[in-house]
Write an enzyme that holds these catalytic residues in place. Structure first.
Site, PDB file in Angstrom:
ATOM      1  N   LYS A  38      -4.390 -12.673 -33.894  1.00 32.90           N
ATOM      2  CA  LYS A  38      -5.812 -12.950 -33.714  1.00 32.90           C
ATOM      3  C   LYS A  38      -6.312 -14.030 -34.668  1.00 32.90           C
ATOM      4  CE  LYS A  38      -7.060  -8.159 -32.471  1.00 32.90           C
ATOM      5  NZ  LYS A  38      -7.411  -8.263 -31.059  1.00 32.90           N
TER       6      LYS A  38
ATOM      7  N   GLY B  96     -10.938   0.488 -26.360  1.00 37.60           N
ATOM      8  CA  GLY B  96     -11.309   1.890 -26.194  1.00 37.60           C
ATOM      9  C   GLY B  96     -10.313   2.716 -25.406  1.00 37.60           C
TER      10      GLY B  96
ATOM     11  N   SER C 152      -6.221   0.743 -31.399  1.00 41.37           N
ATOM     12  CA  SER C 152      -6.092   1.872 -32.316  1.00 41.37           C
ATOM     13  C   SER C 152      -5.494   3.093 -31.620  1.00 41.37           C
ATOM     14  CB  SER C 152      -7.472   2.220 -32.866  1.00 41.37           C
ATOM     15  OG  SER C 152      -8.185   1.033 -33.166  1.00 41.37           O
TER      16      SER C 152
END
Lengths: 204, 299
Positions: free
Chosen positions: B88, B221, B243
């Site tokens: 990133k 998400g 995550s």
């Protein structure tokens, strides 16, 4: 021009650019069948293994129970076309593969993964191919290369002197992606091998 | 007799850049913060890894300015796996992007998860050989990123929450607008371009083809195999899991289960099988309750 004549042709659809293969096969008049589970294999007369990540496809081939029935069909002489990751999966030997990576051993070649470098080095180029009139536009994405081709294997195109398109009987493999450039000629060859096989079966 | 290419090689073309994204379709791209994580991801069947110092949930928890990762970490992760490695850069931070290109990463994510470096301009991505992925909440944002050279779009969702709601909202927004645009009369394209704040040529291309000119993946998400199946069914072509894997109770099993669910998203029996006895998903927090909405970054 070879037409697919509505023949049921499998396209391994675990991961990768199977949609582009499906579109090309449809254009040629074949009837593409997405293959994700062993039952999907039953009706198909040949199989395309698309580009994608060979390690991921290898995990998914084993998890879905496809590996053994697919290897058995290839052993019986089912025609196959493998592009990029598909070439790696169809090869007899993967030189720098992961130890648990499955390969189907349908063509007597040893391949090296990511042989041209990383994405920065990925490229497109026109290839001269034995048996094709006019150049074939080829897209190489983190592409593998054939480091050893067995005596039964025809090498049909090279880059830097290294084989990138090979055929052994009904199995055709390319290090590049004909499905991205949209040139249907390799898919026509593959469909031809289905027809030839059917004629051979009739002859027996 | 086979011979050398008849003409020269061309690198960094649209076809080559978008071509890699096309190869990743139907797969899972996993955030990893160590070479060991990267190996777990590869073993589980990830199609690529995103190398970073902290997963978004930790970036959220720690606060402060989030920047490009240490090149040493990116190199260690590159050395650990054979699959593509992404990294990133901050929005607008072309110098970070140049560093990532020099390191040989396979895809650069100009990401809202990091703290933006420019509140007006995104990176001019046409200047690079390495392809870029960018986030988008809606069709206009997706087309602006593509006009700047992005070769893959991911719906943003709300990274680091483990709540799939925003991912669903953004995907539905993008795909719903594409469906409406595909029905538009030719004379209505100009008004669409004005509303979307996007170049009319790209708007027309979407209207003609019924899809973005680059692959559309989903991020932000996704925490369970059923989440992956949900967004694939809605029309995502692949999923990013940040995550969700390494904040779960059993990362190798979660990773494998999400990979299988992404492939077999149309088969609820398989999604059920891989979800059974999986352990705890990341705890997460409701996307509506977070203090910093990362998805609002990007212009």
């Amino acid at each position: 021009m070879v037409r697919g004549e509505g023949r049921p042709v499998g396209v391994l659809a675990l991961q990768g650019d199977f949609r582009e293969h499906v579109e090309l096969l449809r254009r040629l008049g074949a009837r593409p069948v997405l293959v994700r589970l062993p039952a999907d294999l039953a009706a198909v007369e040949g199989l395309v293994i698309p580009g994608g990540e060979s390690t991921a496809m290898s995990v998914l081939l084993q998890a879905s129970g496809l590996y053994e029935p697919l290897a058995a069909r290839l052993q019986e002489g089912m025609p196959a076309l493998g592009t990029c990751a598909g070439m790696i999966l169809l090869a007899r030997e993967v030189l720098d593969g992961r130890p648990d990576q499955c390969h189907l051993g349908a063509i007597d070649i040893s391949v090296r993964r990511n042989a041209f470098g990383r994405q920065r080095e990925s490229f497109e180029a026109d290839l001269e191919v034995s048996g094709l009139a006019g150049p074939l536009h080829a897209v190489f994405i983190r592409a593998p290369v054939v480091e050893r081709a067995g005596p039964q294997v025809e090498v049909l195109a090279r880059v830097d002197g290294r084989p990138v398109l090979c055929r052994q009987g009904p199995v055709l493999v390319s290090a590049f992606h004909p499905e991205l450039a949209g040139d249907p000629r390799l898919h026509q060859w593959f469909l031809q091998s289905l027809t030839q096989r059917k004629e051979n079966v009739r002859a027996f | 007799m086979a011979t050398e290419p008849a003409s020269g090689r061309r690198t960094g073309t649209d076809l080559v850049k978008r071509g890699l994204a096309t190869q990743l379709r139907g797969g899972v791209i996993m955030d990893v913060v160590t070479p060991e994580h990267a190996k777990i991801a590869e073993d589980a069947g990830a199609v690529a890894v995103m190398a970073l110092e902290r997963v978004p949930a930790d970036i959220r928890r720690d606060g402060g300015v989030a920047r490009m990762s240490d090149p040493a970490l990116i190199e260690a992760i590159k050395a650990a796996v054979t699959i593509p490695v992404m990294a990133k850069a901050r929005i607008g931070h072309f110098a970070e992007a140049r560093v990532l290109e020099a390191l040989g990463v396979d895809y650069i994510d100009e990401s809202e998860v990091l703290t933006p470096a420019d509140d007006e301009h995104h990176i001019d991505k046409w200047q690079f050989t390495v392809p870029f992925v960018c986030g988008a909440n809606n069709l206009g944002e997706a087309l602006r990123r593509i006009s700047e050279g992005a070769a893959m779009i991911r719906s943003k969702g709300e990274a680091g929450t483990g709540d799939v709601k925003e991912a669903v909202r953004h995907l539905r927004q993008i795909l719903g607008d594409i469906r409406k645009l595909a029905q538009a009369a030719s004379s209505e394209i100009y008004s669409w371009a004005k509303q979307l704040q996007a170049p009319v040529e790209l708007v027309r291309e979407v209207a003609d083809t019924g899809e973005l000119p680059v692959p559309l993946f989903c991020a932000g998400g996704i925490a369970t195999p059923a989440d992956a199946a949900l967004v694939m069914e809605l029309g995502a072509q692949a999923v990013f899991v940040g995550s969700g894997i390494f904040k779960s109770s059993d990362p190798p099993r979660f990773a494998r289960a999400i990979v299988e669910a992404t492939t077999h998203f149309k088969d609820p029996q398989i999604v059920a099988k891989v979800s059974r006895g999986l352990g705890e998903a990341m705890r997460g927090q409701e996307a509506g309750a977070v203090e910093v909405r990362l998805s609002e970054r990007g212009w």
